[in-house]
Design a protein around this motif. Structure first.
Motif, PDB file in Angstrom:
ATOM      1  N   THR A 267     -23.596 -23.228  -3.976  1.00 16.54           N
ATOM      2  CA  THR A 267     -23.699 -24.024  -2.755  1.00 16.54           C
ATOM      3  C   THR A 267     -24.097 -25.464  -3.051  1.00 16.54           C
ATOM      4  N   ARG A 268     -24.575 -25.721  -4.252  1.00 18.23           N
ATOM      5  CA  ARG A 268     -24.992 -27.075  -4.620  1.00 18.23           C
ATOM      6  C   ARG A 268     -23.813 -27.979  -4.954  1.00 18.23           C
ATOM      7  N   TYR A 269     -22.641 -27.399  -5.219  1.00 16.10           N
ATOM      8  CA  TYR A 269     -21.527 -28.249  -5.646  1.00 16.10           C
ATOM      9  C   TYR A 269     -20.197 -27.965  -4.949  1.00 16.10           C
ATOM     10  N   ARG A 270     -20.148 -27.031  -4.015  1.00 13.19           N
ATOM     11  CA  ARG A 270     -18.902 -26.844  -3.278  1.00 13.19           C
ATOM     12  C   ARG A 270     -19.223 -26.491  -1.829  1.00 13.19           C
ATOM     13  N   SER A 271     -18.288 -26.797  -0.951  1.00 12.13           N
ATOM     14  CA  SER A 271     -18.538 -26.671   0.481  1.00 12.13           C
ATOM     15  C   SER A 271     -18.302 -25.254   0.981  1.00 12.13           C
ATOM     16  N   GLY A 272     -18.993 -24.923   2.050  1.00 12.71           N
ATOM     17  CA  GLY A 272     -18.805 -23.640   2.687  1.00 12.71           C
ATOM     18  C   GLY A 272     -17.408 -23.485   3.253  1.00 12.71           C
ATOM     19  N   GLU A 273     -16.822 -24.594   3.708  1.00  8.68           N
ATOM     20  CA  GLU A 273     -15.474 -24.555   4.267  1.00  8.68           C
ATOM     21  C   GLU A 273     -14.450 -24.180   3.200  1.00  8.68           C
ATOM     22  N   GLU A 274     -14.639 -24.702   1.993  1.00  9.35           N
ATOM     23  CA  GLU A 274     -13.731 -24.377   0.892  1.00  9.35           C
ATOM     24  C   GLU A 274     -13.779 -22.880   0.576  1.00  9.35           C
ATOM     25  N   VAL A 275     -14.991 -22.344   0.511  1.00  4.30           N
ATOM     26  CA  VAL A 275     -15.149 -20.923   0.207  1.00  4.30           C
ATOM     27  C   VAL A 275     -14.592 -20.065   1.340  1.00  4.30           C
ATOM     28  N   LYS A 276     -14.810 -20.494   2.573  1.00  2.00           N
ATOM     29  CA  LYS A 276     -14.290 -19.759   3.741  1.00  2.00           C
ATOM     30  C   LYS A 276     -12.773 -19.674   3.682  1.00  2.00           C
ATOM     31  N   GLN A 277     -12.122 -20.760   3.315  1.00  5.12           N
ATOM     32  CA  GLN A 277     -10.663 -20.771   3.197  1.00  5.12           C
ATOM     33  C   GLN A 277     -10.210 -19.845   2.078  1.00  5.12           C
ATOM     34  N   GLU A 281      -7.554 -15.750   1.262  1.00  4.35           N
ATOM     35  CA  GLU A 281      -6.496 -15.517   0.275  1.00  4.35           C
ATOM     36  C   GLU A 281      -6.879 -14.487  -0.784  1.00  4.35           C
ATOM     37  N   GLU A 282      -8.040 -13.855  -0.654  1.00  6.35           N
ATOM     38  CA  GLU A 282      -8.544 -12.977  -1.717  1.00  6.35           C
ATOM     39  C   GLU A 282      -7.646 -11.737  -1.904  1.00  6.35           C
ATOM     40  N   PRO A 283      -7.693 -11.127  -3.094  1.00  7.68           N
ATOM     41  CA  PRO A 283      -6.696 -10.112  -3.463  1.00  7.68           C
ATOM     42  C   PRO A 283      -6.864  -8.733  -2.858  1.00  7.68           C
ATOM     43  N   VAL A 284      -8.085  -8.278  -2.619  1.00 12.42           N
ATOM     44  CA  VAL A 284      -8.292  -6.908  -2.154  1.00 12.42           C
ATOM     45  C   VAL A 284      -7.747  -6.731  -0.734  1.00 12.42           C
ATOM     46  N   LYS A 285      -8.136  -7.609   0.157  1.00  9.41           N
ATOM     47  CA  LYS A 285      -7.661  -7.540   1.536  1.00  9.41           C
ATOM     48  C   LYS A 285      -6.155  -7.741   1.606  1.00  9.41           C
ATOM     49  N   ARG A 286      -5.634  -8.587   0.728  1.00  6.91           N
ATOM     50  CA  ARG A 286      -4.197  -8.872   0.738  1.00  6.91           C
ATOM     51  C   ARG A 286      -3.383  -7.608   0.464  1.00  6.91           C
ATOM     52  N   LEU A 287      -3.741  -6.865  -0.580  1.00  9.66           N
ATOM     53  CA  LEU A 287      -3.006  -5.638  -0.892  1.00  9.66           C
ATOM     54  C   LEU A 287      -3.259  -4.574   0.162  1.00  9.66           C
ATOM     55  N   GLN A 288      -4.488  -4.484   0.654  1.00  7.23           N
ATOM     56  CA  GLN A 288      -4.790  -3.509   1.694  1.00  7.23           C
ATOM     57  C   GLN A 288      -3.922  -3.743   2.931  1.00  7.23           C
ATOM     58  N   THR A 289      -3.811  -4.995   3.344  1.00  2.00           N
ATOM     59  CA  THR A 289      -3.016  -5.333   4.527  1.00  2.00           C
ATOM     60  C   THR A 289      -1.557  -4.933   4.340  1.00  2.00           C
ATOM     61  N   TYR A 290      -1.036  -5.180   3.151  1.00  2.00           N
ATOM     62  CA  TYR A 290       0.354  -4.801   2.876  1.00  2.00           C
ATOM     63  C   TYR A 290       0.528  -3.294   2.947  1.00  2.00           C
ATOM     64  N   MET A 291      -0.378  -2.541   2.341  1.00  2.00           N
ATOM     65  CA  MET A 291      -0.241  -1.080   2.332  1.00  2.00           C
ATOM     66  C   MET A 291      -0.380  -0.500   3.738  1.00  2.00           C
ATOM     67  N   VAL A 292      -1.265  -1.080   4.541  1.00  2.00           N
ATOM     68  CA  VAL A 292      -1.386  -0.644   5.935  1.00  2.00           C
ATOM     69  C   VAL A 292      -0.080  -0.893   6.681  1.00  2.00           C
ATOM     70  N   SER A 293       0.527  -2.035   6.437  1.00  2.00           N
ATOM     71  CA  SER A 293       1.792  -2.373   7.114  1.00  2.00           C
ATOM     72  C   SER A 293       2.922  -1.429   6.715  1.00  2.00           C
ATOM     73  N   GLN A 294       2.790  -0.809   5.541  1.00  2.00           N
ATOM     74  CA  GLN A 294       3.812   0.128   5.065  1.00  2.00           C
ATOM     75  C   GLN A 294       3.492   1.573   5.422  1.00  2.00           C
ATOM     76  N   GLY A 295       2.363   1.772   6.126  1.00  2.00           N
ATOM     77  CA  GLY A 295       2.001   3.100   6.578  1.00  2.00           C
ATOM     78  C   GLY A 295       1.449   4.016   5.508  1.00  2.00           C
ATOM     79  N   VAL A 296       0.991   3.452   4.383  1.00  2.00           N
ATOM     80  CA  VAL A 296       0.472   4.292   3.296  1.00  2.00           C
ATOM     81  C   VAL A 296      -1.047   4.173   3.156  1.00  2.00           C
ATOM     82  N   TRP A 297      -1.677   3.425   4.055  1.00  2.00           N
ATOM     83  CA  TRP A 297      -3.129   3.261   3.995  1.00  2.00           C
ATOM     84  C   TRP A 297      -3.671   3.136   5.403  1.00  2.00           C
ATOM     85  N   ASP A 298      -4.889   3.631   5.607  1.00  2.00           N
ATOM     86  CA  ASP A 298      -5.507   3.533   6.920  1.00  2.00           C
ATOM     87  C   ASP A 298      -7.023   3.517   6.766  1.00  2.00           C
ATOM     88  N   GLU A 299      -7.723   3.399   7.883  1.00  2.00           N
ATOM     89  CA  GLU A 299      -9.175   3.277   7.861  1.00  2.00           C
ATOM     90  C   GLU A 299      -9.844   4.523   7.294  1.00  2.00           C
TER      91      GLU A 299
END
Length: 365
Positions: A267-277, A281-299
């Protein structure tokens, strides 16, 4: 003259999980994608526990992998058992995929040399984590040279962060890899921050992958938050090196969502807005979202997976914390091939002291 060099850049899954184009044929295997996703989730939960252990004084300084799980999981899932990993300190995901046990990783970060004595035979020749910046790249070239001399169809895989690519060790490694056409794959985790120095000012090159061009071999960029892309290009890179077609440099564009290490405060050298953005784009949610859209993953599957992974992590913590204390003289082992006299004297002192303690003589402690 423009300083722009056009390099290949691969992405299949957009940040929101939608496809950007046709997937490679292997990506139709949802069992494989599920295994990759499971390992990313396990890595993230282990990472969270390791940070908590450090914060409570149960291990030493730790380097989180938060937001960079896709890179390591893809690498580890594709390497053959006979290949050799020459890692850097942010390679928890690769080590877990290769067969290093979670309790061994905790021992390492707890300052115990036994954490690098891997029990799994398939990783017995893998190198321990390298903390000095970029020196592991030269070690990997040494390993790859041995493979080539012996005529073995094996690959040395070495990893580093973006900051390491500015070190002389890294550039020398590229040079020898290209000159000798070694079976080595360099994977650069460009997570945008070399500790507190942003990528845009730590190196003037438009890309880090183009550094391979000056050494005479192939370099390319890949979306490091898209495990399909990393898996696909890593698979090709490994086969290229294995078949004697020379080295490859993969620059994986990611983002370090956490601190550089637990000794850092980002937090001393980068902004919270940058991290929020970056979280979008992070990888775990990205693949999860794709698999849910394909009907092979759920809650339901998600909660079952989280529970299973948390159980595995907790068991590893219990094994780690029940491991007996290492002997004091072990801090001097594995340092020199031939001990200097001063170290031999210290070791003798340690052994004599241990013998006195075993005999019940506690004087002078």
């Amino acid at each position: 003259m423009s300083n722009k060099i056009k390099l290949a850049y691969t992405r299949y899954l957009a940040p929101d999980g939608r496809l950007t184009g046709e997937l490679p044929p292997w990506a139709d295997d949802f069992n494989l994608l599920t295994r990759l996703y499971r390992q990313m989730v396990l890595t993230r939960l282990f990472d969270q526990k390791a940070v908590a252990l450090q914060r409570t004084g149960r291990i030493g300084t730790y380097a989180p992998t938060l937001g960079q799980e896709a890179i390591g999981v893809a690498i580890g899932s594709l390497m053959h058992p006979e290949d050799v990993l020459v890692p850097y300190y942010r390679d928890t995901a690769v080590q877990l995929m290769r067969g290093v046990r979670m309790e061994e990783i905790l021992l390492y970060w707890g300052g115990d040399e036994r954490g690098s004595a891997y029990a799994e035979p398939a990783v017995a020749q893998d190198f321990p984590l390298c903390v000095p910046i970029a020196t592991q790249a030269l070690h990997a070239c040494g390993v790859a040279s041995a493979f080539k001399i012996r005529g073995e169809h094996r690959v040395a895989v070495t990893t580093c962060g973006d900051g390491a690519t500015s070190k002389g060790d890294f550039l020398e490694a590229l040079n020898v890899a290209g000159a000798w056409q070694l079976p080595v794959v360099f994977v650069v985790n460009n997570n945008q921050w070399a500790i507190s120095v942003p990528r845009r000012i730590q190196c003037g090159a438009p890309t880090l992958a183009q550094k391979a061009i000056g050494a005479g071999f192939h370099g390319e960029q890949v979306d490091g938050n898209d495990i399909v892309a990393v898996y696909d290009r890593m698979q090709i890179a490994l086969e290229r090196a294995r078949k004697g077609k020379g080295p490859v440099l993969l620059e994986c564009l990611s983002y370090r969502l956490g601190d550089h290490t637990t000794a850092d405060d980002a937090t001393r050298y980068r902004s919270g807005e940058e991290v929020k953005q970056a979280w979008l784009e992070e990888p775990v949610k990205r693949l999860q979202t794709y698999m849910v859209s394909q009907g092979v993953w759920d809650e339901g599957r998600e909660q079952t997976l989280i529970s299973e992974c948390q159980g595995l992590v907790q068991m590893a913590v219990e094994v780690f914390e029940s491991t007996g204390t290492q002997s004091p003289e072990s801090v001097m082992q594995h340092v020199y091939a031939k001990w200097p006299a001063a170290l031999a004297e210290q070791h003798e002192w340690f052994m004599e002291r241990a013998a006195r303690r075993a005999g019940g003589d506690h004087h002078g402690q």
